[in-house]
Design a protein around this motif. Sequence first.
Motif, PDB file in Angstrom:
ATOM      1  N   GLU A 563      88.050  40.879  -1.018  1.00 29.21           N
ATOM      2  CA  GLU A 563      86.718  40.307  -1.200  1.00 29.21           C
ATOM      3  C   GLU A 563      86.278  39.395  -0.054  1.00 29.21           C
ATOM      4  OE1 GLU A 563      84.731  41.232  -3.500  1.00 29.21           O
ATOM      5  OE2 GLU A 563      86.202  42.452  -4.568  1.00 29.21           O
ATOM      6  N   LEU A 564      87.250  38.724   0.627  1.00 28.05           N
ATOM      7  CA  LEU A 564      86.885  37.721   1.636  1.00 28.05           C
ATOM      8  C   LEU A 564      87.186  38.144   3.065  1.00 28.05           C
ATOM      9  CD1 LEU A 564      88.025  34.316   0.020  1.00 28.05           C
ATOM     10  CD2 LEU A 564      85.738  35.321   0.094  1.00 28.05           C
ATOM     11  N   VAL A 565      88.390  38.666   3.274  1.00 24.43           N
ATOM     12  CA  VAL A 565      88.870  38.843   4.649  1.00 24.43           C
ATOM     13  C   VAL A 565      88.554  40.277   5.088  1.00 24.43           C
ATOM     14  CG1 VAL A 565      90.834  38.551   6.196  1.00 24.43           C
ATOM     15  CG2 VAL A 565      90.713  37.200   4.086  1.00 24.43           C
ATOM     16  N   TYR A 566      87.384  40.462   5.615  1.00 29.66           N
ATOM     17  CA  TYR A 566      86.948  41.819   5.948  1.00 29.66           C
ATOM     18  C   TYR A 566      87.682  42.371   7.168  1.00 29.66           C
ATOM     19  CZ  TYR A 566      84.220  39.718   9.739  1.00 29.66           C
ATOM     20  OH  TYR A 566      83.834  39.050  10.867  1.00 29.66           O
ATOM     21  N   GLN A 567      88.291  41.485   7.981  1.00 30.25           N
ATOM     22  CA  GLN A 567      88.985  41.966   9.184  1.00 30.25           C
ATOM     23  C   GLN A 567      90.275  42.721   8.851  1.00 30.25           C
ATOM     24  OE1 GLN A 567      88.188  38.820   8.573  1.00 30.25           O
ATOM     25  NE2 GLN A 567      86.930  37.984  10.237  1.00 30.25           N
ATOM     26  N   VAL A 568      90.782  42.570   7.623  1.00 31.08           N
ATOM     27  CA  VAL A 568      92.066  43.159   7.248  1.00 31.08           C
ATOM     28  C   VAL A 568      91.840  44.135   6.097  1.00 31.08           C
ATOM     29  CG1 VAL A 568      94.414  42.716   6.457  1.00 31.08           C
ATOM     30  CG2 VAL A 568      93.260  41.056   7.939  1.00 31.08           C
ATOM     31  N   GLY A 569      92.296  45.358   6.291  1.00 26.60           N
ATOM     32  CA  GLY A 569      92.206  46.348   5.232  1.00 26.60           C
ATOM     33  C   GLY A 569      93.420  46.281   4.317  1.00 26.60           C
ATOM     34  N   VAL A 570      93.168  46.238   2.988  1.00 27.98           N
ATOM     35  CA  VAL A 570      94.246  46.181   1.997  1.00 27.98           C
ATOM     36  C   VAL A 570      93.929  47.193   0.905  1.00 27.98           C
ATOM     37  CG1 VAL A 570      95.434  44.757   0.297  1.00 27.98           C
ATOM     38  CG2 VAL A 570      94.716  43.755   2.474  1.00 27.98           C
ATOM     39  N   SER A 571      94.925  47.965   0.532  1.00 26.38           N
ATOM     40  CA  SER A 571      94.738  48.968  -0.510  1.00 26.38           C
ATOM     41  C   SER A 571      94.551  48.299  -1.879  1.00 26.38           C
ATOM     42  CB  SER A 571      95.935  49.917  -0.561  1.00 26.38           C
ATOM     43  OG  SER A 571      95.835  50.784  -1.670  1.00 26.38           O
ATOM     44  N   LYS A 572      93.708  48.928  -2.749  1.00 23.64           N
ATOM     45  CA  LYS A 572      93.554  48.444  -4.126  1.00 23.64           C
ATOM     46  C   LYS A 572      94.725  48.867  -5.005  1.00 23.64           C
ATOM     47  CE  LYS A 572      88.489  48.308  -4.068  1.00 23.64           C
ATOM     48  NZ  LYS A 572      87.242  48.794  -4.732  1.00 23.64           N
ATOM     49  N   ASN A 573      95.495  49.799  -4.519  1.00 23.47           N
ATOM     50  CA  ASN A 573      96.671  50.248  -5.265  1.00 23.47           C
ATOM     51  C   ASN A 573      97.707  49.132  -5.301  1.00 23.47           C
ATOM     52  OD1 ASN A 573      99.050  51.470  -6.194  1.00 23.47           O
ATOM     53  ND2 ASN A 573      98.517  53.447  -5.269  1.00 23.47           N
ATOM     54  N   GLU A 574      98.046  48.691  -6.534  1.00 26.24           N
ATOM     55  CA  GLU A 574      98.957  47.559  -6.696  1.00 26.24           C
ATOM     56  C   GLU A 574     100.365  47.867  -6.181  1.00 26.24           C
ATOM     57  OE1 GLU A 574      98.270  44.568  -7.746  1.00 26.24           O
ATOM     58  OE2 GLU A 574      96.162  44.925  -8.212  1.00 26.24           O
ATOM     59  N   ASN A 575     100.683  49.120  -5.954  1.00 26.05           N
ATOM     60  CA  ASN A 575     102.025  49.486  -5.515  1.00 26.05           C
ATOM     61  C   ASN A 575     102.126  49.695  -4.004  1.00 26.05           C
ATOM     62  OD1 ASN A 575     103.121  49.528  -8.166  1.00 26.05           O
ATOM     63  ND2 ASN A 575     102.129  51.526  -8.502  1.00 26.05           N
ATOM     64  N   LYS A 576     101.025  49.483  -3.306  1.00 30.69           N
ATOM     65  CA  LYS A 576     101.038  49.645  -1.857  1.00 30.69           C
ATOM     66  C   LYS A 576     100.897  48.273  -1.194  1.00 30.69           C
ATOM     67  CE  LYS A 576      99.266  54.378  -1.608  1.00 30.69           C
ATOM     68  NZ  LYS A 576      98.230  55.263  -1.028  1.00 30.69           N
ATOM     69  N   PHE A 577     101.808  48.000  -0.265  1.00 34.21           N
ATOM     70  CA  PHE A 577     101.816  46.700   0.398  1.00 34.21           C
ATOM     71  C   PHE A 577     101.754  46.926   1.907  1.00 34.21           C
ATOM     72  CE2 PHE A 577     104.182  46.296  -3.557  1.00 34.21           C
ATOM     73  CZ  PHE A 577     103.515  45.245  -4.172  1.00 34.21           C
ATOM     74  N   ALA A 578     100.554  46.823   2.439  1.00 33.11           N
ATOM     75  CA  ALA A 578     100.368  47.003   3.879  1.00 33.11           C
ATOM     76  C   ALA A 578      99.073  46.338   4.296  1.00 33.11           C
ATOM     77  CB  ALA A 578     100.347  48.485   4.244  1.00 33.11           C
ATOM     78  N   PHE A 579      99.057  45.848   5.530  1.00 35.35           N
ATOM     79  CA  PHE A 579      97.843  45.304   6.131  1.00 35.35           C
ATOM     80  C   PHE A 579      97.386  46.255   7.234  1.00 35.35           C
ATOM     81  CE2 PHE A 579      99.550  40.910   4.973  1.00 35.35           C
ATOM     82  CZ  PHE A 579      98.697  40.774   3.884  1.00 35.35           C
ATOM     83  N   ASN A 580      96.099  46.544   7.248  1.00 37.09           N
ATOM     84  CA  ASN A 580      95.508  47.364   8.303  1.00 37.09           C
ATOM     85  C   ASN A 580      94.503  46.504   9.058  1.00 37.09           C
ATOM     86  OD1 ASN A 580      94.614  49.444   9.945  1.00 37.09           O
ATOM     87  ND2 ASN A 580      93.190  50.225   8.402  1.00 37.09           N
TER      88      ASN A 580
END
Length: 735
Positions: A563-580
């Motif tokens: 919702e806040l940090v638009y520079q970083v992509g984060v999956s909505k899938n609760e089982n995926k942990f990665a920053f894009n």
Amino acid sequence: MKRILTYLLLLCISLTGYAQQNIEEQVYLHLNATDLIVGEALYFSSYTTSQVTGQLSGLSSLLYVELLDEEGNPVHQTKIAQKQGRGAGKIFLSTDLVTGRYQLVAYTRWMRNFNSYYSQSVTIVNPYKTYQNGVYEEEVIYDVNFEVEGGFWPQGKEANVLLHIKDQYGRAQQPKARILAKGGEKVVDVEWDAYGFAEVTLDATSVVDYQLAIETESAFRFIDLPKPCNSCTGLSVERDPLTGDYQVQVTSTSDLSNQLGYLEIWDQTGKIQGMPTTLNTNTLLVSADLPAGKLTVKLLVGGAVQNTRVFWNGKREAISQVVLPQMSKKEKVTRVLDYPVGSTLSVSVKKVYGYDQPESSAAYRIVPMKYRGLSLSSDALSGDLLDRMMWLSRSVDIESDSIQMVKYLPEYRSGVVQGVVTSSSKLVDKNVNVALSFQSSDMEIDATSVSDSGVFFLKYNPDFANEKGVVRVLNDPTGDYQATIYQEYNEAYAPLSVMPLVFDTIRIEQVAQRSIANQIENAYYVVDTVPSATRPYPVVDEMISYVLADYTRFPSMRDTFIELVYQVGVSKNENKFAFNMRIVDLPFSDKLDVETMVLLDGASSTAEDVLKLSPYLVERIDVMNKRFFIGDVMFDGIISIVTYEHDGGDTEPVGESLSLSEVQPESEIVTTALPTEKAPMFNDMLYWNPLIYTDSSNATVEFFTSNVTGIFEIQIEGVDKAGNAISETSRFEVK
């Protein structure tokens, strides 16, 4: 990248040059006392100098100090900052320590390349724990050293052999002994001096096998002495007792007698004389033409050094001792320090109990390490005794064998973390990168690529390092690489060979009085809180901060990023942990796989740890979505999470853990001043100033005596601008 690699190459070449020129450091610590009780502090002032010139060394900015027990195990480890070879610190002696002999050692990182360190015996008494008097071993175990003068003994010539004998406690011995020829025939009785030295002359014209026979309580002990060599040269130095001049004798076996050689005379600054010589001749050295102190004669044949002889030229001036008048309790004492401009000093004033073994800087500079246990007084250090010590310490040469590689880089302007990366499945080369970080409120980070052998060097600011450090291999999601970090301190010491500690009734009474006075003093002691080093949180160009208190709190860090940090992509899938990281200003053709730096309270972390963190612990999120470099390592942006407590929440930093001891705060001056309130004034240390610099021809020391009576000693140690040691003691009585 090429510029950085060129710099590292030049640095390695420069450091190898240091080693080849024998630019070794040596450390001397001026201690406030060597006989202490628990509850007191052991204060020390450090002098790190060049072994070559004696001048203060600016090579190392950190000094490592350890207190070892009798088994050689560290009971306290600390480090201090140094500026141009000078620093100071203290060790508080807690009641956990047991009564016994301890060893204080100190060294720089650079000195570890030469297996060198300062060592001083310290006695610590704990009157609150039961102690059983030590027991001396009844059987004397002899430790014998010997050396042919010049190193070699040509066949068919005479040679001088110097012997030294001491017991298992390092004390000089004078047992009955004789030199035997092959077959048991006595050649000469050995006459030891008071310090365990003896000189004998052996002839190789007829006998080539000699033994030293020492008479013990139960039998004889036989030791084989050196044998002559078949193709070699000999070198000896003999002082004329009348003129003080020296005869340098060169001998050789018959096969070398027609060759020519070259004699060189060296002092601490380098070569001072040189002359050609035959290999069977005498050369006169005029004492007045030579500098006073430690000198080395070298015999070169074909450009290579064949023999060396270290000797002492001239008389050694005794350490200055001054007797001051009697003083009264609570009387002001003023002492003017009249030393050359540019000198640096340390001053201690403490009551004399009769059990201290203070070591002056002047004596430390000239007495080889292996003879410092002989309980040598200042007056005992004659030129002849020093010459014998130098003779038996032939390996301590002004131009010792150069080393081609150094393992430990000096900590010139920063601390150094060093280690090696290995892998059982992948190639380790300079494309492997590592990063150093610490969990704290300060961003203390560094990154570098490893060498072709996997070795890495990471630098850090000692003021902001702590026990929550990590070293992590970058771009290694499957854990194929392992980082091993070299230990911060030396890893092993031999047990101490010390005399058993025995208490008589007089010393027991002294300890009881000191303990009571110390408890009273500590009851009135006010602890000055020294603030930790701080600095503003580093501002990185184009870093964007999201202070979460300024926004609606979302239930999870995943929602916060979305919702806040638009520079970083984060999956909505609760089982995926990665920053894009959405990097800007990159050409479309750039397909490099570059890691994004993820920090949690300054330490390396992972997307999983960050996304699982409670947002209510987080103060802010800092983001930079541009490519940047740390040294030669490239990152695709930064994601930095800062919690309110700066403790990483409930997570641990990611990487190989690294616990660095903190640098001691700036040194303190301890002095006795007349109190405004009725404090007891039972302190037996009246003054301690570890860092004095003479910017004029003199400096003044002022303090008051306390309510403690007895003999007090003022000990002044230091070094002048030219590298000459300064040592002076004076005593006064308080009644």
